[in-house]
Scaffold this active site. Structure first.
Site, PDB file in Angstrom:
ATOM      1  CG  ASP A 140     -15.552  62.880  55.872  1.00 38.41           C
ATOM      2  OD1 ASP A 140     -15.518  62.876  54.477  1.00 38.41           O
ATOM      3  OD2 ASP A 140     -15.030  64.007  56.285  1.00 38.41           O
TER       4      ASP A 140
ATOM      5  CE  LYS B  64     -13.349  67.237  56.580  1.00 39.39           C
ATOM      6  NZ  LYS B  64     -12.995  65.994  56.140  1.00 39.39           N
TER       7      LYS B  64
ATOM      8  CE1 TYR C 109      -9.728  65.332  44.199  1.00 38.50           C
ATOM      9  CE2 TYR C 109     -10.224  64.900  46.751  1.00 38.50           C
ATOM     10  CZ  TYR C 109     -10.311  65.760  45.754  1.00 38.50           C
ATOM     11  OH  TYR C 109     -10.752  67.033  46.088  1.00 38.50           O
TER      12      TYR C 109
ATOM     13  NE  ARG D 212      -0.870  65.198  64.272  1.00 37.88           N
ATOM     14  CZ  ARG D 212      -1.850  66.006  63.737  1.00 37.88           C
ATOM     15  NH1 ARG D 212      -3.090  65.775  64.092  1.00 37.88           N
ATOM     16  NH2 ARG D 212      -1.617  66.672  62.888  1.00 37.88           N
TER      17      ARG D 212
ATOM     18  CB  SER E 236     -12.857  71.503  46.257  1.00 34.33           C
ATOM     19  OG  SER E 236     -14.064  70.859  46.702  1.00 34.33           O
TER      20      SER E 236
ATOM     21  CB  THR F  86     -12.500  70.626  52.702  1.00 31.56           C
ATOM     22  OG1 THR F  86     -11.248  69.754  52.956  1.00 31.56           O
ATOM     23  CG2 THR F  86     -12.176  72.037  52.124  1.00 31.56           C
TER      24      THR F  86
ATOM     25  CB  ALA G 250      -2.807  61.639  63.896  1.00 26.16           C
TER      26      ALA G 250
ATOM     27  N   PRO H 112       4.719  62.233  70.158  1.00 27.60           N
ATOM     28  CG  PRO H 112       5.560  63.146  71.915  1.00 27.60           C
ATOM     29  CD  PRO H 112       5.895  62.655  70.623  1.00 27.60           C
TER      30      PRO H 112
ATOM     31  NE  ARG I  80       6.588  61.829  59.747  1.00 26.56           N
ATOM     32  CZ  ARG I  80       6.048  61.460  58.698  1.00 26.56           C
ATOM     33  NH1 ARG I  80       4.861  61.760  58.305  1.00 26.56           N
ATOM     34  NH2 ARG I  80       6.741  60.970  57.675  1.00 26.56           N
TER      35      ARG I  80
END
Length: 281
Positions: free
Chosen positions: A109, A72, A221, A161, A21, A68, A133, A159, A157
């Site tokens: 976010d 969440k 990142y 999701r 992080s 993170t 997703a 159903p 990927r």
């Protein structure tokens, strides 16, 4: 928003894994610039099962937490109040702790995504594509609900999701259309493409970037740039990176936790860029 504190106060980022992080670098840079010598910011490896005990052990010196994955959503039942923004996606990345120990959950976010896009001149789009997703994708949909006037195609990927993204679209008022991940190359022609996938997931898409791409927002990142971001830049398309998001959401966290605004965006970004450059050296 809390008032400025004059005694020693603590903040930290929690998650698992957490060693990578950059949040401590960004927040500490902000504290130094703002003259908050009595503030400290650390990182702690905390899992979902360990989160209740960690929160229960906080003393009155604690002012805030950054969260993170995978915390969440796990934190939601442990909070006293949750902001409308965080409630809209059932995801909290910021906990502000007041002087009485009350915990308020927020989500920086979503406004961070909007601020990063606005910085690149993207304030409205006619359509968009989301790759992936999960919590970050739902935050992307929430941001798109404010700037996208047309449909959003989610490339996922499986159903389960697909059903999840449809549900988020309904809740957020976004016209979400589902496509299978095998068709993800077709996403790259959208005016705005937001990639929310883990490292390596979009590498195979790099050869398929069109000659005149729109804007790519890749939330990674490190490593950076990704092969997709590199190919995008070569073809002249604007690229918003994960560091842009990380900095903008951290700016809002600093302001919420310390009560000092505006937080020093340029200083925080420079600190993040330096830290990433050191890692790559």
């Amino acid at each position: 928003m809390p008032t400025t504190r004059t005694t020693a106060h603590r903040a930290a980022v929690l998650g698992s894994p957490i060693a990578h992080s950059l949040s401590p670098v960004l927040h500490r840079a902000a504290y130094a610039e703002l003259g908050l010598t009595h503030w400290s910011y650390d990182r702690f490896e905390v899992t979902e099962t360990g989160l209740p005990a960690f929160l229960a052990g906080l003393d009155p010196s604690w002012a805030g937490l950054s969260l993170t994955m995978p915390l969440k959503r796990a934190v939601l039942p442990l909070l006293d109040t949750v902001s409308p923004t965080a409630s809209s996606v059932e995801a909290v990345n910021t906990v502000v702790i007041d002087g009485d120990g009350r915990r308020t959950g927020d989500n920086t976010d979503i406004p961070g995504i909007l601020a990063a896009l606005r910085e690149r001149g993207v304030t409205t789009v006619e359509s968009a594509a989301v790759l992936g997703a999960g919590a970050t994708a739902s935050s992307a949909l929430a941001a798109l609900s404010r700037i996208c006037t047309g449909p959003v195609t989610a490339y996922v990927r499986g159903p389960a999701r697909a059903a999840e993204m449809r549900e988020w679209g309904t809740r957020l008022g976004v016209d979400v259309r589902i496509a299978d991940w095998s068709e993800a190359a077709g996403a790259l022609g959208a005016p705005l493409v937001i990639a929310t996938t883990p490292a390596g997931a979009t590498d195979a898409l790099a050869p398929h970037v069109p000659d005149r791409p729109g804007t790519l927002f890749d939330v990674l990142y490190d490593p950076w740039p990704t092969p997709l971001a590199t190919a995008w830049s070569v073809r002249g398309g604007p690229v918003v990176g994960g560091l842009d998001l990380l900095v903008h959401q951290a700016v809002l966290q600093v302001e919420l936790m310390t009560g000092r605004a505006p937080a020093p965006l340029a200083v925080m970004r420079a600190a993040g860029e330096h830290a990433l450059g050191t890692r790559r050296a």
